[in-house]
Design an enzyme around this catalytic site. Sequence first.
Site, PDB file in Angstrom:
ATOM      1  N   ASP A 101      -5.208   5.980  -6.842  1.00  0.00           N
ATOM      2  CA  ASP A 101      -4.023   5.220  -6.434  1.00  0.00           C
ATOM      3  C   ASP A 101      -2.807   6.128  -6.324  1.00  0.00           C
ATOM      4  O   ASP A 101      -2.765   7.232  -6.879  1.00  0.00           O
ATOM      5  CB  ASP A 101      -3.766   4.118  -7.464  1.00  0.00           C
ATOM      6  CG  ASP A 101      -3.088   2.899  -6.878  1.00  0.00           C
ATOM      7  OD1 ASP A 101      -2.510   3.015  -5.777  1.00  0.00           O
ATOM      8  OD2 ASP A 101      -3.129   1.829  -7.505  1.00  0.00           O
ATOM      9  N   GLU A 154       0.489   9.266  -2.450  1.00  0.00           N
ATOM     10  CA  GLU A 154       1.433   9.719  -1.403  1.00  0.00           C
ATOM     11  C   GLU A 154       2.092  11.086  -1.709  1.00  0.00           C
ATOM     12  O   GLU A 154       2.310  11.825  -0.739  1.00  0.00           O
ATOM     13  CB  GLU A 154       2.523   8.662  -1.197  1.00  0.00           C
ATOM     14  CG  GLU A 154       2.038   7.383  -0.586  1.00  0.00           C
ATOM     15  CD  GLU A 154       1.268   6.512  -1.595  1.00  0.00           C
ATOM     16  OE1 GLU A 154       0.340   5.791  -1.182  1.00  0.00           O
ATOM     17  OE2 GLU A 154       1.576   6.590  -2.794  1.00  0.00           O
ATOM     18  N   ASP A 196       0.003  -1.974  -1.064  1.00  0.00           N
ATOM     19  CA  ASP A 196       0.436  -3.188  -1.774  1.00  0.00           C
ATOM     20  C   ASP A 196       1.185  -4.123  -0.844  1.00  0.00           C
ATOM     21  O   ASP A 196       2.389  -4.384  -1.009  1.00  0.00           O
ATOM     22  CB  ASP A 196       1.311  -2.790  -2.959  1.00  0.00           C
ATOM     23  CG  ASP A 196       0.548  -1.947  -3.975  1.00  0.00           C
ATOM     24  OD1 ASP A 196      -0.664  -2.166  -4.137  1.00  0.00           O
ATOM     25  OD2 ASP A 196       1.158  -1.071  -4.602  1.00  0.00           O
TER      26      ASP A 196
END
Length: 924
Positions: free
Chosen positions: A531, A534, A609
């Site tokens: 997760d 980025e 998300d």
Amino acid sequence: MLAAQVSAGEVQQVAHGMIVTTDAGEQVRVLAYADGTFRVTVAETLPDGRPSAMVIAEADGTPEFRLEGEVATLALPQASAAVRLADGHIAIRDPQGAILLDEYAPARRLSPVTIEGQPWLASRVQFNRGTEEGLYGLGQHQNRQMNYNGEDVELAQHNMAIAIPFLVSTKGYGILWDNAAITRVGDPEPYARLVLDWRAEYFLGSRKVLERTESAVDYQYLKDQTRWPAEAKAATVAATTGQNTQGNAVETQRVVWTGSFTPDKAGTHKFRLYSSSYVTVFADGKEVLSRWRQNWNPWYHNFQLDLAAGKPVALRIEWEPNQGYIALDHADPLPPEDRHAVSFASEAGKAVDYYVVPAPSMDDAIAGYRRLTGKAPMMPRWAYGFWQSRQRYNTQAEVVGVVQAYRDRKIPIDTIVQDWFYWPEDSWGCHCFDPARFPDPAAMVDAVKALNGRVMISVWPKFYPDTVHGKALRERGFLYERPLEAGQRDWVGKGYANTFYDPYLPEARALYWKQMQDTLVPLGFDAWWMDATEPDWHSNLSVAERAFQMTSPTIGVPGAAIFNSYPLPHAEGVAEGLRQAQPDTRPFILTRSGFGGIQRASAALWSGDVAARWDDLRDQISAGLNLSLAGVPNWTHDIGGFAVEDRFSKQDPAHLPEWRELYLRWFQFGAFSPLFRSHGEFPQRETYIVSEGDPAMLDGLTHYHRLRYRLLPYIYTLAAATHFDDATILRPLVMDFEGDRRVWGIDDQYLFGPSIMAAPVTAFEARSRQVYLPEGGDWFDALSGKPLKGGQTVTAAAPRERMPLFVRAGAIIPAGPDVQWSGENPQGPLTLHVFAGADGRFTLYEDAGADMGYARGEFVRIPITWDDAARTLTLGAREGSFPGMAETRAITVILHDGQAPGDVFDRRDGRTLIYTGQPLAVGL
């Protein structure tokens, strides 16, 4: 190497290509690949000729070199590249001499920039000015952009945006822009804040507490919150109570901005609204945008207005901030020849560097991209079953209990997911479990496997620096220090100082992997959820601050120059570790972000998300389709949307029907996505919970569970083709019907593999929808069995519990028996659904499902053809073998010709035969 110094306006042959030195002293290097691809690099001093981290293939072509007047040409059988000596203008042509890519040399820019004291080059190129071609790919973006011709896209990694700089054209090529900095495709300039004399009115409840003039709508980032007026401050409304932390009712914040914008240019003006919470935008009293997003994850929404020069437009923005974020940016119209062009502009690099892949079809473009950046390994068969996740399971009993509940109810499932925060509160990065909630994680995994399930575990690149793992990384200089120096705290408990590890150095990746290998791998997990890759250490930092904080401590490169690349080395490090630790097991990685080449890391991507709203459901379709055209075959999304409005999370009876319908529609879309995965915040998403008290909903959800598993022979064959044939599962209609211009912009229909067209429903209470049936073939309505002509728009029935599906005439779709997990009876009886009206073929693929046997040639193919005129289905000789292969198979053949009404995939009647691996023809 150059044989001699090259003078201005001259050309020199080099291995696999040539270098042109222009009159201005720029060097243009063109290198050829055997498949017809050309690499073009432009700089005053050429950088090292090795490919980047994104590209792993070396130039290997042997082009014919020609010098004709002032133009130097490299020719291959698939394409040619011509460079004008005077200015370096480049033209790529197909074998017939037709232009594929025509550079506009005056637009080329290589502008020196200094970043943290280092010299870099901002770059820009433009091709095909005034083009009408369709343009696709570029990764995943959330603005409902399908055909990028005329659009602007900013490639910058974000929770919900994935930057992959590969563009595919209907003109017959793909272009890979080899740059890891923030890159703009379309308008080369960043949008600017819309500066007006805004009248700003601040309200608390019904009371206006402040009115003032503001020059811009600008509360975009965390730092901007300091400018919030004291008169309008209010405590944040709690999501579940509507009260502040003292238990007192809170007056709702509201801001209204009104302003008059008088453009000095006529044409299409583009706007980007960055926002969270509820916002509505009006132009001359007409609503042009209405969205909601959670405050910890604001992002852009686009809108555009066609305006006349000198004629004002009244703008009005109504916002309920609840301590949220907002900003409004604008861009003037571009001249038509610039608006409709292929343009790339990057903030930092060492050269202009790109690859052009000649591609008669879009499948050829993707194949060329993967030859450059790496093959997509096969995922395990169980990955294409159903995944259940939740934010989050708090105990190991919950994890096992959910799988048991599915088994008890006979609802098919393969994988359960343990999301973040299974560790003790103060130990992020320990890769350990809170013993109070997870007393025996190995036993938890074993219990799930005893139920024929699999477990995916969430592992972040984030660390609290005082954990054992954080300290070990920090001692080697492998942690980013700037987030710690900034004093940033996360959202857990009291808030903890945190940072991420730096994956750019092999030694850092090796230590990160060793920490995983020592702690988590021995527990037996099957899949790895990576997760926030980025990296996202704080959602509300400015982009400039994010870039500053991710300057690499291991390789010393400024974050601005490598802004988009973090997910690639991170995923590669874990994938390589898994391959070494478990050499006969296919790795499975799910990562929130990706970059060029991410597919080679056994990685699937998901859309982040996203919010649980109808607009966001619609946005996922084009997001996934363009990510697929950027070369990533395995993609998923949070069924139901991750973040949920209070009206849904509070389970308000007035809004419960809408929530249930939204989840149902999203689930239908998920069943026809490459990976079928439910995840999100409360309300809980387990099929038997989300449908409680609604038997029809339970029946509808269960129908798609079972249909997905029956279709696994078809789906797994598609998955194999992504590896062996560089194929694409989720297919925009333009891939297969490029000649039908009406499909170029369709963003809410797609092909799932070559045969099934899905048309998700994305509007509340819609019970039908318009569906375009592409010309070039006929179709069957899968819900009714009715045959339909292509080249027309039909009104498709869409009852709440069903999504419109269509099947191409000539399709052969293999299906399996009803099973509860993917490994139950995988060599059991088959059903072949044959759709009359055209000749067809399909080659069924099978293997052992989870080992690396496929890489050793341990698999089976069964060619199947349908002769429509002769009404004959032929099964060819079985090719290959694998351990566990059934020598004999019972096969039922069902012919669909419009004579038997009803859902085509519910039919069980047909002709049954026994297949022994020898050729067999069946008349129908």
